[in-house]
Design a protein around this motif. Structure first.
Motif, PDB file in Angstrom:
ATOM      1  N   TRP A 119       0.851  -1.192   0.000  1.00  0.00           N
ATOM      2  CA  TRP A 119       0.000   0.000   0.000  1.00  0.00           C
ATOM      3  C   TRP A 119       0.885   1.240   0.000  1.00  0.00           C
ATOM      4  O   TRP A 119       2.034   1.187   0.440  1.00  0.00           O
ATOM      5  N   LYS A 126       0.103   7.750  -7.082  1.00  0.00           N
ATOM      6  CA  LYS A 126       0.231   8.142  -8.488  1.00  0.00           C
ATOM      7  C   LYS A 126       1.551   8.866  -8.770  1.00  0.00           C
ATOM      8  O   LYS A 126       1.610   9.784  -9.576  1.00  0.00           O
ATOM      9  N   GLY A 128       4.370   6.690  -8.915  1.00  0.00           N
ATOM     10  CA  GLY A 128       5.228   5.578  -9.335  1.00  0.00           C
ATOM     11  C   GLY A 128       5.837   4.767  -8.205  1.00  0.00           C
ATOM     12  O   GLY A 128       6.615   3.843  -8.455  1.00  0.00           O
ATOM     13  N   GLY A 131       4.691   0.865  -8.160  1.00  0.00           N
ATOM     14  CA  GLY A 131       5.283   0.133  -9.285  1.00  0.00           C
ATOM     15  C   GLY A 131       6.768  -0.128  -9.062  1.00  0.00           C
ATOM     16  O   GLY A 131       7.259  -1.249  -9.278  1.00  0.00           O
ATOM     17  N   ASN A 158      -9.981  -2.657  -8.294  1.00  0.00           N
ATOM     18  CA  ASN A 158      -8.796  -1.911  -7.871  1.00  0.00           C
ATOM     19  C   ASN A 158      -7.799  -1.766  -9.023  1.00  0.00           C
ATOM     20  O   ASN A 158      -6.737  -2.368  -9.051  1.00  0.00           O
TER      21      ASN A 158
HETATM   22  C1  LIG Z   1      -3.048   0.695  -5.475  1.00  0.00           C
HETATM   23  C2  LIG Z   1      -1.887   1.562  -4.965  1.00  0.00           C
HETATM   24  C3  LIG Z   1      -0.895   0.666  -4.238  1.00  0.00           C
HETATM   25  C4  LIG Z   1      -1.185   2.213  -6.198  1.00  0.00           C
HETATM   26  O1  LIG Z   1      -0.037   2.914  -5.704  1.00  0.00           O
HETATM   27  P1  LIG Z   1       0.627   4.099  -6.531  1.00  0.00           P
HETATM   28  O2  LIG Z   1       1.970   4.394  -5.963  1.00  0.00           O
HETATM   29  O3  LIG Z   1      -0.335   5.207  -6.648  1.00  0.00           O
HETATM   30  O4  LIG Z   1       0.817   3.420  -7.982  1.00  0.00           O
HETATM   31  P2  LIG Z   1       1.840   3.887  -9.104  1.00  0.00           P
HETATM   32  O5  LIG Z   1       1.963   5.391  -9.092  1.00  0.00           O
HETATM   33  O6  LIG Z   1       3.106   3.095  -8.996  1.00  0.00           O
HETATM   34  O7  LIG Z   1       1.066   3.484 -10.430  1.00  0.00           O
HETATM   35  C5  LIG Z   1       1.138   2.177 -11.001  1.00  0.00           C
HETATM   36  C6  LIG Z   1       0.139   2.107 -12.165  1.00  0.00           C
HETATM   37  O8  LIG Z   1      -1.198   2.165 -11.665  1.00  0.00           O
HETATM   38  C7  LIG Z   1      -1.891   3.281 -12.240  1.00  0.00           C
HETATM   39  N1  LIG Z   1      -2.748   3.810 -11.189  1.00  0.00           N
HETATM   40  C8  LIG Z   1      -2.392   4.188  -9.937  1.00  0.00           C
HETATM   41  N2  LIG Z   1      -3.488   4.548  -9.256  1.00  0.00           N
HETATM   42  C9  LIG Z   1      -4.545   4.384 -10.082  1.00  0.00           C
HETATM   43  C10 LIG Z   1      -5.936   4.577  -9.925  1.00  0.00           C
HETATM   44  N3  LIG Z   1      -6.475   5.027  -8.784  1.00  0.00           N
HETATM   45  N4  LIG Z   1      -6.743   4.284 -10.976  1.00  0.00           N
HETATM   46  C11 LIG Z   1      -6.231   3.809 -12.142  1.00  0.00           C
HETATM   47  N5  LIG Z   1      -4.897   3.602 -12.330  1.00  0.00           N
HETATM   48  C12 LIG Z   1      -4.076   3.902 -11.323  1.00  0.00           C
HETATM   49  C13 LIG Z   1      -0.802   4.231 -12.677  1.00  0.00           C
HETATM   50  O9  LIG Z   1      -1.223   5.097 -13.701  1.00  0.00           O
HETATM   51  C14 LIG Z   1       0.257   3.254 -13.157  1.00  0.00           C
HETATM   52  O10 LIG Z   1      -0.148   2.706 -14.402  1.00  0.00           O
HETATM   53  P3  LIG Z   1       0.767   2.750 -15.709  1.00  0.00           P
HETATM   54  O11 LIG Z   1       2.067   2.117 -15.334  1.00  0.00           O
HETATM   55  O12 LIG Z   1      -0.017   1.954 -16.676  1.00  0.00           O
HETATM   56  O13 LIG Z   1       0.918   4.196 -16.028  1.00  0.00           O
HETATM   57  C15 LIG Z   1      -2.422   2.694  -4.038  1.00  0.00           C
HETATM   58  O14 LIG Z   1      -3.471   3.392  -4.675  1.00  0.00           O
HETATM   59  C16 LIG Z   1      -2.921   2.167  -2.697  1.00  0.00           C
HETATM   60  O15 LIG Z   1      -2.128   1.979  -1.785  1.00  0.00           O
HETATM   61  N6  LIG Z   1      -4.256   1.920  -2.558  1.00  0.00           N
HETATM   62  C17 LIG Z   1      -4.835   1.449  -1.290  1.00  0.00           C
HETATM   63  C18 LIG Z   1      -4.298   0.088  -0.858  1.00  0.00           C
HETATM   64  C19 LIG Z   1      -4.356  -0.947  -1.963  1.00  0.00           C
HETATM   65  O16 LIG Z   1      -5.254  -0.952  -2.791  1.00  0.00           O
HETATM   66  N7  LIG Z   1      -3.355  -1.848  -1.957  1.00  0.00           N
HETATM   67  C20 LIG Z   1      -3.283  -2.941  -2.922  1.00  0.00           C
HETATM   68  C21 LIG Z   1      -4.196  -4.047  -2.490  1.00  0.00           C
HETATM   69  S1  LIG Z   1      -4.156  -5.397  -3.671  1.00  0.00           S
END
Ligand SMILES: CC(C)(COP(=O)(O)OP(=O)(O)OC[C@H]1O[C@@H](n2cnc3c(N)ncnc32)[C@H](O)[C@@H]1OP(=O)(O)O)[C@@H](O)C(=O)NCCC(=O)NCCS
Length: 197
Positions: A119, A126, A128, A131, A158
């Motif tokens: 998480w 958003k 990176g 990833g 998600n």
């Molecule tokens: C899901 C989560 C881990 C993403 O983390 P993040 O650091 O924002 O993700 P990143 O910036 O590395 O983005 C990775 C990819 O996801 C996409 N992305 C990130 N958030 C997004 C969203 N809300 N909706 C759609 N795409 C999204 C990015 O554009 C990127 O895609 P690309 O490589 O095709 O451009 C974060 O939103 C989070 O912690 N959510 C709550 C907890 C959770 O869901 N954990 C995972 C449980 S399985």
């Protein structure tokens, strides 16, 4: 960690510090142990609607609860439950999230797989970080820790999480009905898999 499992997977006994290679384009992270300086991140994660439902992050955002969470992460390696890392920005060392590698028994061909969960704090999304962290820990698990297959379980809604998985080279291989309890409800999960390239 059961001693037989340690032998099978060549797992180091201390939590390593992992850093994105310096030639990495885009976001670079460091995976390290949590410290008491990371309490505010845990408090912000406690206020997220999803994180406390799918992790052991406390659902109340008090200082002492957050500190207790950090202390529990330090016990995980020695209790055998896995490797819990803080995800930190590689330049500033600011903690932005958590990623954990939870070993199953896949080396013995049973149905209990090695998994990763992650998480990112609400203020750091958003950019990176997820990833970069998933890429780094997956490579370490498949090379240094000798794991052969990593599974992720992600709710279909998600998109942020399954896009994170796909950019780290995971492929979706199943939709598992009513697979995991999230809060009070059983939820369907996509299963994503990565093996060594
Ligand atoms: C899901 C989560 C881990 C993403 O983390 P993040 O650091 O924002 O993700 P990143 O910036 O590395 O983005 C990775 C990819 O996801 C996409 N992305 C990130 N958030 C997004 C969203 N809300 N909706 C759609 N795409 C999204 C990015 O554009 C990127 O895609 P690309 O490589 O095709 O451009 C974060 O939103 C989070 O912690 N959510 C709550 C907890 C959770 O869901 N954990 C995972 C449980 S399985």
């Amino acid at each position: 960690m059961p001693s037989s499992h340690k032998r099978a997977l060549s797992i180091p006994l201390e939590l390593p510090v992992l850093t994105s290679p310096s030639h990495t384009a885009g976001t670079r992270v460091m995976l390290r142990a949590f410290t008491a300086a990371d309490v505010e991140l845990i408090q912000s994660a406690s206020r997220d609607p999803l994180i406390p439902l799918i992790t052991s992050v406390p659902s109340t955002s008090g200082f002492s609860e957050a500190l207790a969470f950090i202390e529990r992460q330090h016990q995980r390696l020695h209790s055998g439950s896995g490797w819990s890392f803080a995800i930190a920005d590689a330049s500033s060392d600011t903690a932005v999230g958590q990623i954990g590698l939870w070993p199953g028994q896949s080396s013995r061909r049973t149905s209990n797989p090695d998994t990763i969960g992650y998480w990112i704090g609400p203020d750091h999304r958003k950019q990176g970080y997820a990833g970069a962290a998933l890429d780094l820990l997956t490579e370490w698990a498949l090379t240094e820790a000798n794991m052969r297959r990593i599974h992720l379980y992600i709710e279909p809604w998600n998109e942020g999480s399954w896009r994170t998985a796909e950019r780290a080279g995971y492929r979706r291989d199943a939709l598992l009905p009513s697979w995991q309890k999230v809060g009070t409800q059983w939820k369907d999960m996509y299963r994503y898999i990565r093996t060594p390239l």
